[in-house]
Design a protein around this motif. Structure first.
Motif, PDB file in Angstrom:
ATOM      1  N   SER A 108      88.504 -22.140 -61.525  1.00  0.00           N
ATOM      2  CA  SER A 108      88.562 -21.041 -62.489  1.00  0.00           C
ATOM      3  C   SER A 108      88.339 -19.673 -61.837  1.00  0.00           C
ATOM      4  CB  SER A 108      87.561 -21.262 -63.620  1.00  0.00           C
ATOM      5  OG  SER A 108      86.249 -21.339 -63.117  1.00  0.00           O
ATOM      6  N   ALA A 111      91.589 -18.635 -60.433  1.00  0.00           N
ATOM      7  CA  ALA A 111      92.475 -18.240 -61.539  1.00  0.00           C
ATOM      8  C   ALA A 111      92.064 -16.876 -62.096  1.00  0.00           C
ATOM      9  CB  ALA A 111      92.454 -19.299 -62.635  1.00  0.00           C
ATOM     10  N   ARG A 112      90.771 -16.627 -62.198  1.00  0.00           N
ATOM     11  CA  ARG A 112      90.283 -15.345 -62.711  1.00  0.00           C
ATOM     12  C   ARG A 112      90.663 -14.201 -61.766  1.00  0.00           C
ATOM     13  NH1 ARG A 112      85.918 -17.115 -64.613  1.00  0.00           N
ATOM     14  NH2 ARG A 112      84.596 -16.962 -62.769  1.00  0.00           N
ATOM     15  N   THR A 113      90.579 -14.446 -60.465  1.00  0.00           N
ATOM     16  CA  THR A 113      90.987 -13.439 -59.476  1.00  0.00           C
ATOM     17  C   THR A 113      92.455 -13.085 -59.677  1.00  0.00           C
ATOM     18  OG1 THR A 113      89.343 -14.220 -57.886  1.00  0.00           O
ATOM     19  CG2 THR A 113      91.202 -12.969 -56.999  1.00  0.00           C
ATOM     20  N   GLN A 115      94.240 -13.503 -62.410  1.00  0.00           N
ATOM     21  CA  GLN A 115      94.385 -12.851 -63.712  1.00  0.00           C
ATOM     22  C   GLN A 115      94.011 -11.369 -63.624  1.00  0.00           C
ATOM     23  OE1 GLN A 115      91.557 -13.817 -66.927  1.00  0.00           O
ATOM     24  NE2 GLN A 115      93.376 -14.399 -68.125  1.00  0.00           N
ATOM     25  N   GLU A 116      92.987 -11.037 -62.862  1.00  0.00           N
ATOM     26  CA  GLU A 116      92.586  -9.631 -62.695  1.00  0.00           C
ATOM     27  C   GLU A 116      93.713  -8.817 -62.064  1.00  0.00           C
ATOM     28  OE1 GLU A 116      89.022  -9.915 -60.350  1.00  0.00           O
ATOM     29  OE2 GLU A 116      87.844 -10.717 -62.028  1.00  0.00           O
ATOM     30  N   PRO A 144      90.979 -19.337 -66.471  1.00  0.00           N
ATOM     31  CA  PRO A 144      90.121 -18.293 -65.900  1.00  0.00           C
ATOM     32  C   PRO A 144      88.734 -18.223 -66.546  1.00  0.00           C
ATOM     33  CG  PRO A 144      92.334 -17.442 -66.218  1.00  0.00           C
ATOM     34  CD  PRO A 144      92.291 -18.798 -66.863  1.00  0.00           C
ATOM     35  N   ASP A 145      88.607 -18.675 -67.797  1.00  0.00           N
ATOM     36  CA  ASP A 145      87.313 -18.627 -68.483  1.00  0.00           C
ATOM     37  C   ASP A 145      86.437 -19.839 -68.184  1.00  0.00           C
ATOM     38  OD1 ASP A 145      88.396 -20.709 -69.970  1.00  0.00           O
ATOM     39  OD2 ASP A 145      88.525 -19.566 -71.838  1.00  0.00           O
TER      40      ASP A 145
END
Length: 181
Positions: A108, A111-113, A115-116, A144-145
């Motif tokens: 995650s 994935a969050r990186t 998404q940013e 990402p969450d």
């Protein structure tokens, strides 16, 4: 009739993935990314593309890190996606098509990186991380969450995600150095 069966199987897998990941549309075009550390100063990211579950090798790309030093997967992913999306924004026809889904090797936080970076470019494209188990096999998809989507309930989706996850790693290692972006 054989082609019709194949199309129905593909459609079923994509619909399952769309529903399981709450995607706004069928993920017909998927870009998968992996960071390969081929030594501390030889970091290469690879981008592979799948359309309707098939690899589209002419759209594969490799990126040698220009700003990242040392093994930092998050910074390397940030640089890779920034460069990829800059090429898109500048109209480079080799990067003209955006995917319906980004799949990032890792969990995650990876994935969050990603998404940013997408948000920095004003893009709202779904991103999922591809999580491996302790035997280095695909285990789940990670939002990402932090939510994880198990794949064990759908053997066809499990096989597809496993194939997609292995392809960028294989491409990074097997490709000649001259094909770097």
């Amino acid at each position: 009739e054989r082609e019709t069966d194949r199309e129905e199987r593909i459609s079923a897998i994509l619909k399952w993935l769309q529903n399981a990941a709450a995607l706004p549309q069928l993920p017909r075009r998927v870009e998968a990314y992996d960071i390969s550390n081929l030594g501390n100063d030889d970091i290469v990211a690879s981008m592979t593309v799948f359309t309707d579950t098939r690899p589209l090798k002419r759209d594969y790309r490799r990126f040698k890190m220009k700003t990242v030093t040392g093994a930092d997967d998050y910074a390397s992913m940030r640089e890779t996606l920034t460069r990829r999306l800059t090429e898109y924004r500048e109209g480079n026809e080799k990067f003209a098509l955006l995917p319906d889904l980004f799949l990032i090797d890792g969990g995650s936080v990876h994935a969050r990186t990603a998404q940013e970076v997408l948000r920095e470019f004003g893009l709202d494209i779904p991103v999922l991380g591809m999580v491996k188990d302790d035997k280095h096999r695909t285990r789940a998809l990670a939002a990402p969450d932090g939510r994880e989507l198990g794949l064990e309930g759908n053997p066809a989706a499990f096989a597809l995600i496993g194939r997609i996850q292995e392809e960028p790693h294989r491409f990074a290692i097997d490709s000649p150095r001259r094909s770097l972006c």
